[in-house]
Motif scaffolding. Structure first.
Motif, mmCIF file in Angstrom:
data_model
loop_
_atom_site.group_PDB
_atom_site.id
_atom_site.type_symbol
_atom_site.label_atom_id
_atom_site.label_comp_id
_atom_site.label_asym_id
_atom_site.label_seq_id
_atom_site.Cartn_x
_atom_site.Cartn_y
_atom_site.Cartn_z
ATOM 1 N N VAL A 1 51.450 62.940 45.442
ATOM 2 C CA VAL A 1 52.911 62.949 45.592
ATOM 3 C C VAL A 1 53.274 62.688 47.048
ATOM 4 O O VAL A 1 54.177 61.892 47.333
ATOM 5 C CB VAL A 1 53.520 64.286 45.104
ATOM 6 C CG1 VAL A 1 55.020 64.338 45.396
ATOM 7 C CG2 VAL A 1 53.257 64.482 43.621
ATOM 8 N N ASP A 2 52.575 63.325 47.958
ATOM 9 C CA ASP A 2 52.847 63.113 49.381
ATOM 10 C C ASP A 2 52.632 61.643 49.751
ATOM 11 O O ASP A 2 53.446 61.046 50.460
ATOM 12 C CB ASP A 2 51.958 64.027 50.221
ATOM 13 C CG ASP A 2 52.388 64.066 51.675
ATOM 14 O OD1 ASP A 2 53.603 64.140 51.945
ATOM 15 O OD2 ASP A 2 51.505 64.020 52.543
ATOM 16 N N GLU A 3 51.572 61.067 49.255
ATOM 17 C CA GLU A 3 51.303 59.649 49.511
ATOM 18 C C GLU A 3 52.407 58.775 48.908
ATOM 19 O O GLU A 3 52.865 57.820 49.528
ATOM 20 C CB GLU A 3 49.948 59.285 48.911
ATOM 21 C CG GLU A 3 49.509 57.876 49.180
ATOM 22 C CD GLU A 3 48.125 57.602 48.610
ATOM 23 O OE1 GLU A 3 47.982 56.585 47.904
ATOM 24 O OE2 GLU A 3 47.207 58.399 48.862
ATOM 25 N N GLN A 4 52.837 59.130 47.714
ATOM 26 C CA GLN A 4 53.909 58.382 47.055
ATOM 27 C C GLN A 4 55.203 58.449 47.868
ATOM 28 O O GLN A 4 55.902 57.457 48.008
ATOM 29 C CB GLN A 4 54.137 58.936 45.644
ATOM 30 C CG GLN A 4 55.075 58.117 44.811
ATOM 31 C CD GLN A 4 54.471 56.812 44.353
ATOM 32 O OE1 GLN A 4 53.257 56.689 44.217
ATOM 33 N NE2 GLN A 4 55.309 55.835 44.107
ATOM 34 N N LEU A 5 55.512 59.619 48.416
ATOM 35 C CA LEU A 5 56.717 59.763 49.232
ATOM 36 C C LEU A 5 56.649 58.892 50.480
ATOM 37 O O LEU A 5 57.671 58.369 50.932
ATOM 38 C CB LEU A 5 56.915 61.229 49.630
ATOM 39 C CG LEU A 5 57.344 62.161 48.510
ATOM 40 C CD1 LEU A 5 57.243 63.608 48.967
ATOM 41 C CD2 LEU A 5 58.749 61.835 48.033
ATOM 42 N N GLU A 6 55.467 58.727 51.037
ATOM 43 C CA GLU A 6 55.290 57.890 52.223
ATOM 44 C C GLU A 6 55.457 56.409 51.896
ATOM 45 O O GLU A 6 55.958 55.640 52.714
ATOM 46 C CB GLU A 6 53.909 58.124 52.842
ATOM 47 C CG GLU A 6 53.743 59.463 53.498
ATOM 48 C CD GLU A 6 54.540 59.607 54.782
ATOM 49 O OE1 GLU A 6 54.782 58.588 55.468
ATOM 50 O OE2 GLU A 6 54.928 60.735 55.104
ATOM 51 N N GLU A 7 55.044 56.018 50.696
ATOM 52 C CA GLU A 7 55.034 54.604 50.324
ATOM 53 C C GLU A 7 56.283 54.149 49.577
ATOM 54 O O GLU A 7 56.653 52.983 49.656
ATOM 55 C CB GLU A 7 53.803 54.305 49.463
ATOM 56 C CG GLU A 7 52.503 54.486 50.201
ATOM 57 C CD GLU A 7 51.289 54.308 49.310
ATOM 58 O OE1 GLU A 7 51.458 54.014 48.105
ATOM 59 O OE2 GLU A 7 50.171 54.453 49.811
ATOM 60 N N ASP A 8 56.902 55.030 48.820
ATOM 61 C CA ASP A 8 58.005 54.654 47.932
ATOM 62 C C ASP A 8 59.339 55.095 48.533
ATOM 63 O O ASP A 8 59.773 56.226 48.336
ATOM 64 C CB ASP A 8 57.792 55.291 46.554
ATOM 65 C CG ASP A 8 58.779 54.820 45.508
ATOM 66 O OD1 ASP A 8 59.826 54.242 45.865
ATOM 67 O OD2 ASP A 8 58.507 55.049 44.314
ATOM 68 N N ASP A 9 59.967 54.187 49.272
ATOM 69 C CA ASP A 9 61.241 54.507 49.912
ATOM 70 C C ASP A 9 62.313 54.887 48.903
ATOM 71 O O ASP A 9 63.157 55.736 49.186
ATOM 72 C CB ASP A 9 61.723 53.328 50.752
ATOM 73 C CG ASP A 9 60.868 53.096 51.984
ATOM 74 O OD1 ASP A 9 60.153 54.032 52.396
ATOM 75 O OD2 ASP A 9 60.912 51.974 52.527
#
Length: 88
Positions: free
Chosen positions: A64-72
């Motif tokens: 989820v943290d990675e997704q938040l970084e990648e998915d504006d």
């Protein structure tokens, strides 16, 4: 990635800094998450991601943290939900 917002809030302090929280779920994840948002001017955001209730799968939290970084779009949707709570 599909998500559902459970609860959102945001406040602005006397120095005009923003502090918000959004509790949400993601499709396929067993845990609820809470993101804490902070901004000095409401433009650039710092955040902290945690489990909303009880601890869960750490690998899912990291994804989820990675997704938040990648998915504006996902990140902005969470920020928007918190901001909208100020208007109510």
């Amino acid at each position: 990635m599909e998500f559902q917002i459970i609860k959102a809030d945001m406040k602005q302090d006397e120095d005009k800094k923003y502090l918000g929280h959004v509790t949400f779920t993601l499709t396929g994840h067993s845990s609820k998450y809470e993101i804490t948002l902070f901004s000095k001017r409401g433009k650039e955001w710092d955040y902290s991601l945690n489990f909303a209730a009880e601890s869960g799968n750490e690998d899912e939290l990291l994804k989820v943290d990675e997704q938040l970084e990648e998915d504006d779009d996902l990140f902005e949707a969470l920020v928007d939900a918190a901001r909208e709570s100020m208007e109510q």
